[in-house]
Write a protein that holds these residues in place. Structure first.
Motif: not given
Length: 942
Positions: A35, A77, A80, A95, A98, A100-101, A119, A122, A124
């Motif tokens: 990350l 960033q 996961f 998380l 944030n 998270i992609n 999650l 984010n 995703l």
């Protein structure tokens, strides 16, 4: 030998100490290393630690094993990493909020002990792994506010322990699977704001006997409400708003005995409301079925419910009178029934046994008097009774109702004097008594109304003078008292009202001279003192008011000349007719445009001598500059970057390299230019197309500000009506923004360009709804909320099916920052709200104004500043047409499909959104209710 020792020394430095972090710590560090941590939030995750139990966000059990990793809102960033699943006792991962992609790997199913996975909020993408359903202990799965796509896996119907399934605000398709009805443990099912395929509510949902929350707002639902929902005896919240549900409200819903809130607004439900529903919902506190097609009378049983606090049935087709039981609803605080066909008298004891806060019964056919005790509970904040047939005097109790903030009683037949204390209510910001038969004087006690912003008392029988004490109201920005019997001179102190925007005293008997001390009126846009008895000369100081665009001093006894300083003004309305003016006419006002504005002043001279003509050859200078600039621009556009030390930040799953994007920035791919840079259509090697904005090199600070605003906003929003930012690419001073490509261009092109004929009324109405939903999400669906600040038709893009998406967030700001951080006007002329031009302090209501202008574009087919608008902007042009010739005169002649009534209702909504006063504009959530699959009507303001 020395070389060997040096090598050994450096190897020792690179190796962790023997007493370093344990195996679980190494797994966590592996997760962290994947990350970006721009804030250094995980700086205390150190390899030298013996155990990770004291690290930020890490929780351990009694035996020292890691049981939870909770790292919300840290701006982390990256993808996961399933390395967390090596933590055998890990039961909770959060998380949330944030960046998270990438996609969620199926390997997350190896987290065998997992009970909670959050999650949410984010970036995703991709499908939701069906393998999650196999986790034996998973009780809480929260994946809302991402960009997941595809269908909800049918395997979720076999989840063993799932209690909360939150998938709201994604891009999920397909229908809601009936298999979810098999998850007997489910307590909360949250699927709102997904573009599911049109389909019904699965009747099998009624099998979820333990369900507490069912949230299916804006899920593209069709058909009727299934009676099986009545079997959800433990359900506390039912929210099916903003769909296309039709047919009757099933009497079986009376089985929702534990329901606290029922939200059915913005559908097409019809028929009467079942009496059983009103009698049996003993736990009900909030009921909202507004914006439907409901008929019949309001069942009296609702007001016998012991806990009822909020009751909304506005914008339906209800008839009959109000039940007598209404007055006995002891906990009722919020009553909104406006926009129906209700009639009869209001219950005489309304408010005497309940602490009412909001009462809105506007736009019905109520008669009789306003109940004397409506503010008996000393908590009433809003009293809205616009457009009824109420008569009698105002209740004396309103004069002591110190909690009142907004009073709107216009369009009735109320008479008598205003209770003395009502002029001085300390919290009232809006006092609207227009269009009644009220008399008496404006009390000097008005000085106590320290929060008053709008005083609207036009078209009554008020007499006496305008009291000088009114100058004490520092928040006052509108005085509308036209069509009364006010007399005497204007108080000189009125010129000290620095916040005043509108002063309209047309059609009174005001005498004396105009105040000279008016330079404080720097925000004044409208001054209408026509049809009075004013004498003396016109103050030259009026010509220095920077935003004055409406000046009417007609039909008075003014003398002397026309001050040449008035030529400084940019006037849409100018009328000095029928006075006693004399002397020469300033050059600007000699044209035919102003002929009627000066008629009835026989002493004015004709000035036709000494006119000069500007040489047309001056235009050649502009042409020469364009030729010189062309070569420079061409050199800039041809510069390409083939090497790839690009820094790429992805917000969705992308498979194309930055080099491929850079190579596509060729002249042949240029599709548009804006203030911030050029836009290219780049076709990738896999055949897909993306839109690439290359930010123009100018001020580094300005370019960075635009780039950061666009990334900060589009990087975190997830909504079907907001354009997707795939990624951003940075190389030295070159910044690229890569978006989804929308093939039908902008709404401006579709309305005013060659594609205009392709936009019929159904498409325009759907576009309005899409944009309303997107703005409502920005203002109310994310934290902190976002103000776009440059909404216009060219920033609304259309996909292959002419669905609209809002783009270009370079001027956007988080709402809490706007009051302090806006230092220059952003936005486009014709769309900017009036208050923005001089306050530089904006909020969501500024976007509402811009949205109203877009609605007017959709309705009229005209651009906001077109030459055919007689020198006015679109808002003023439409207002003038409607006032002079009716709504039909303002409508686009190309729309001849017979849906006139629907367009008239949208026009009313557009004019409300473009009110000069921000306080009068509705919130976008309420606008979206009206436009998105609900019956078109005018929302209340909040």
């Amino acid at each position: 030998m020395m070389v060997v020792l040096v090598v050994v020394f450096f190897l020792a430095l690179l190796s962790p100490p023997a007493a370093g972090v344990n195996e679980e710590g190494r797994l966590l560090l592996q997760f962290r290393d994947g990350l970006d941590d721009p804030r250094g939030a995980l700086a205390d995750w150190a390899r030298a630690a013996a155990s990770p139990c004291n690290w930020t966000g890490v929780t351990c059990g009694a035996g020292g094993a890691v049981t939870a990793v909770r790292l919300p809102s840290l701006d982390l960033q990256g993808p996961f990493s399933p390395s967390l699943c090596g933590l055998r006792s890990l039961s909770s991962i959060s998380l949330a909020d944030n960046y998270i992609n990438s996609s969620l790997p199926a390997a997350v199913s190896r987290c065998a002990a997992l009970a909670e996975l959050d999650l949410s909020m984010n970036a995703l993408v991709g499908p939701i792994p069906a393998e999650l359903a196999a986790l034996p202990r998973l009780r809480r799965l929260v994946l809302d506010s991402n960009n997941f796509s595809g269908e909800i896996p049918a395997a979720f119907g076999g989840a063993a322990a799932l209690q909360t399934l939150s998938l709201a605000a994604n891009l999920l398709s397909g229908e809601i699977p009936a298999s979810l009805g098999n998850v007997s443990t489910l307590r909360d099912l949250l699927l709102a704001y997904n573009p599911f395929s049109p389909g019904p509510i699965p009747p099998e949902i009624g099998n979820l006997s333990d369900l507490r929350t069912l949230w299916l707002t804006s899920c593209n639902l069709r058909g009727e409400l299934p009676a099986s929902l009545g079997r959800l005896g433990r359900l506390e919240r039912l929210d099916l708003a903003q769909n296309d549900l039709r047919g009757p409200v099933p009497a079986a819903l009376a089985g929702l005995s534990s329901a606290v809130a029922i939200e059915l607004y913005g559908n097409r439900l019809s028929g009467p409301i079942p009496d059983q529903l009103a009698r049996n919902l003993s736990s009900l506190r909030f009921f909202d079925a507004s914006g439907n097609l409901l008929r019949g009378e309001i069942p009296p049983g609702f007001f016998h419910l012991p806990l009822l606090e909020s009751f909304h049935l506005y914008q339906n087709r209800l008839a009959g009178g109000l039940p007598a039981s209404l007055a006995g609803a002891r906990r009722l605080a919020d009553l909104r029934l406006h926009g129906n066909d209700l009639s009869g008298r209001l219950p005489a004891d309304l408010g005497e046994t309940s602490a009412l806060v909001v009462v809105d019964l506007s736009q019905n056919r109520f008669s009789g008097e306003i109940p004397r005790g409506v503010c008996h509970g000393s908590s009433l904040e809003e009293l809205m009774l616009i457009g009824n047939s109420l008569s009698g005097t105002l209740p004396e109790g309103l004069g002591s109702c110190r909690t009142l903030r907004r009073v709107r009683l216009s369009g009735n037949s109320l008479s008598g004097e205003v209770p003395p204390g009502m002029w001085a209510l300390p919290r009232v910001s809006l006092l609207d008594l227009e269009g009644n038969l009220l008399s008496g004087e404006i009390s000097p006690a008005i000085a106590g109304a320290r929060n008053l912003s709008v005083l609207a008392i036009s078209r009554n029988q008020f007499s006496g003078v305008v009291p000088g004490e009114i100058a004490a109201l520092k928040n006052l920005f509108e005085i509308s008292a036209a069509g009364n019997r006010l007399a005497g001179p204007l108080p000189p102190a009125i010129g000290r009202l620095a916040g005043l925007q509108v002063l309209n005293l047309h059609g009174n008997a005001i005498s004396g001279e105009l105040p000279r001390d008016v330079l404080s009126w720097r925000r004044l846009t409208e001054l209408d003192l026509g049809s009075n008895l004013l004498t003396g000369t016109i103050p030259s100081e009026l010509g220095f008011l920077p935003v004055l665009n409406y000046l009417d001093l007609s039909d008075n006894l003014l003398s002397g000349g026309i001050p040449p300083e008035l030529q400084n003004l940019k006037l849409n309305i100018f009328n000095l007719s029928y006075n006693r003016l004399s002397g020469e006419v300033p050059a600007l006002f000699e044209t035919a445009v102003y002929r009627d504005s000066l008629t009835g002043n026989p002493g004015l001279g004709d000035r036709r001598k000494g006119r000069s003509f500007l040489p047309s050859v001056l235009a050649a200078a502009g042409l020469l500059l364009l030729i010189l600039a062309a070569g420079f621009l061409e050199r800039r556009r041809r510069r390409a970057r083939r090497r790839s030390p690009w820094k790429v930040t992805s917000f969705h799953r992308v498979s194309f390299p930055a080099r491929e994007i850079a190579e596509g920035l060729e002249e042949k791919n240029l599709v548009g230019e804006g203030a911030s840079g050029e836009v290219y259509r780049v076709k990738l090697s896999d055949g897909t197309a993306v839109a690439v904005k290359k930010l123009r090199r100018g001020s580094a600070e300005k370019t960075n500000r635009f780039f950061e605003a666009e990334v900060a906003t589009l990087g975190r929003v997830r909504h079907k009506s907001i354009v997707r930012l795939w990624c951003c690419c940075v190389l030295e001073d070159c910044r690229l923004l890569v978006y989804e490509y929308l093939p039908n261009g902008s709404l401006r092109e579709a309305l005013h360009g060659g594609k205009r004929s392709r936009l019929g009324w159904p498409e325009r109405r759907r576009i309005a709804g899409d944009v309303a939903e997107g703005l409502a999400y920005l203002h109310h669906g994310i934290a902190p909320p976002v103000v776009h600040r440059d909404l216009k038709s060219s920033n609304i893009l259309l996909d292959a099916e002419f669905r609209a998406k809002i783009g270009d967030f370079g001027a956007a700001k988080a709402a809490p920052d706007t009051a302090n951080s806006v230092t220059a006007v952003a936005g486009s002329t014709g769309y900017i709200a009036p208050e923005y031009a001089y306050t530089l302090k904006v909020n969501e209501k500024s976007d509402v104004y811009s949205f109203g202008v877009v609605l007017l574009e959709l309705l009229t087919g005209k651009e906001p500043l077109a030459g055919e608008l007689e020198g006015k902007d679109l808002v003023k042009w439409v207002r003038g047409k409607v006032e002079e010739m009716g709504t039909a005169a303002a409508m686009d002649a190309n729309l001849d499909d017979g849906l006139v009534e629907e367009r008239e209702r949208m026009l009313e909504l557009a004019l409300l959104c473009t009110s000069d006063l921000p306080i009068n504009r509705p919130a976008m959530t309420r606008v979206a209710k009206v436009l998105c699959r609900g019956s078109l009507g005018v929302p209340d303001v909040e």
